[in-house]
Enzyme design. Structure first.
Site, short mmCIF file in Angstrom:
data_model
loop_
_atom_site.label_atom_id
_atom_site.label_comp_id
_atom_site.label_asym_id
_atom_site.label_seq_id
_atom_site.Cartn_x
_atom_site.Cartn_y
_atom_site.Cartn_z
N SER A 149 -2.71 8.83 -1.92
CA SER A 149 -3.54 9.74 -2.69
C SER A 149 -3.24 11.19 -2.31
O SER A 149 -2.85 11.48 -1.17
CB SER A 149 -5.02 9.44 -2.41
OG SER A 149 -5.85 10.48 -2.89
N TYR A 174 -12.03 8.48 3.02
CA TYR A 174 -11.09 7.95 2.01
C TYR A 174 -9.68 8.48 2.28
O TYR A 174 -8.71 7.72 2.33
CB TYR A 174 -11.55 8.34 0.62
CG TYR A 174 -10.52 8.05 -0.46
CD1 TYR A 174 -10.19 6.73 -0.78
CD2 TYR A 174 -9.89 9.08 -1.14
CE1 TYR A 174 -9.24 6.46 -1.76
CE2 TYR A 174 -8.96 8.82 -2.12
CZ TYR A 174 -8.62 7.50 -2.42
OH TYR A 174 -7.69 7.23 -3.39
#
Length: 353
Positions: A149, A174
């Site tokens: 990501s 995350y």
């Protein structure tokens, strides 16, 4: 386009998810080459399960209409080690695309356990299964491709973000789990010879997307005539990347096992982003224009400007030079074109139903 997948077995985890669905659909649509796609998803209720079920239904229909490709769906979690081991033993995938993960920056602040279970334990199980796919002289997994990501860039100030940048400052759990995936993959590539490629996705959007994403949430509020909240007082920029560009990038990567790096390891990281950050305010205005054009709404929304939220970053901006150099490809769908496609789908899927 995908002739190199001839007679291949491809495992796609997160197959009922946004990117996993489109990837599996694209492979099945143009296969004509006896490709076998195994889709795994736990179908959790992080967002509307009926949307995931709709995606699966489309995948089954796509496979049925192409006698040369097959789709097999398995419901389960990558955190289930026995299930993962049995999948590898039964289907012997040659290409593994790990897209299953607990997504979302803000959700990681209130539900950290879900991220440890899926993004860390689950990814470890995938790596272990890839490792043991070579046992007893078996050919095993030829290429592991996995989702990282743009969040891994955290508080980096240098732009555009390059894969050569130091990324040791995550600002959310995350992001930390995604950076951990890259580190784990590197160690397994080094130790066990697993060819692996990580993909840092930049704000993926489009039809049938994730309802927890900002553009989807804005649309829902606009339809209801509610006020929309814009963080950091609208002073944020994102490198929005349309789903078709993401899928093209993933397929290009799947087809090419990374060359050995300077350490002799078949390991690579790519950014997949539009290479053109847009301001959040421009994004909202473009979304409103597209929704008005489709007669989904009749006027712009009232906007509430709020401070930056924990875990958010000011800007994302992808350096995609490696993607261009290695694949002669760069995402190019404009924001207006992409949001127009989303608005058309939203009208068809929600307002008519």
């Amino acid at each position: 386009m995908i002739a190199v997948f001839d007679k291949k077995t491809i495992l796609i985890t997160g197959a009922a998810g946004f990117i996993g669905f489109y990837l599996a659909k694209q492979i099945l649509e143009v296969s004509g080459n006896n490709v076998s796609v195994i889709g795994l998803d736990n179908m959790n209720d992080y967002y509307d399960v009926s949307l995931k079920e709709t995606r699966l239904s489309i995948l089954n229909d796509t496979a049925s209409s192409n006698e040369n490709g097959s789709f097999t769906f398995v419901k389960g979690s990558i955190a289930d080690k026995e299930l993962i081991n049995s999948l590898f033993e039964n289907y012997k995938p040659e290409i593994v695309v790990n897209l299953a993960a607990q997504a979302g920056v803000r959700y990681s602040i209130t539900n950290p356990q879900a991220y440890v279970e899926s993004n860390l334990v689950g990814f470890f199980n995938i790596l272990e299964a890839c490792r043991h796919s070579y046992d007893n002289g078996a050919k095993g997994v030829q290429h592991l491709v996995y989702a990282s990501s743009s969040s891994v860039y955290g508080s980096n100030k240098k732009i555009p973000y390059s894969t050569g940048d130091k990324v040791d400052n995550p600002v959310s759990l995350y992001a930390a789990t995604k950076k951990s995936n890259e580190l784990l993959a590197h160690s397994y590539s080094e130790l066990y010879g697993i060819p692996s490629t990580g993909l840092r996705f930049f704000t993926v959007y489009g039809p049938m997307g994730r309802p927890d994403m900002a553009y989807f949430g804005f649309t829902d509020k606009l339809v209801k005539g509610e006020k929309i909240q814009i963080f950091n007082y609208g002073d944020m920029k994102r490198d929005f990347t349309y789903i078709d560009d993401i899928v093209t990038g993933v397929i290009n990567v799947m087809k090419k096992v990374p060359d050995k790096n300077e350490d002799g390891v078949k390991y690579k990281i790519y950014n997949i982003g539009n290479n053109q950050p847009e301001s959040l305010m421009y994004f909202v205005e473009t979304l409103e224009k597209c929704l008005i054009a489709e007669k989904i709404i009749d006027k712009p929304a009232e906007k509430e400007l709020l401070p930056m939220q924990p875990g958010d970053v000011y800007q994302t901006y992808a350096d995609v030079e490696d993607l261009i150099k290695d694949f002669n490809f760069k995402p190019s769908t404009s924001l207006e074109e992409g949001l127009n496609q989303f608005a058309k789908w939203y009208k068809e899927y929600y307002t008519k139903s």
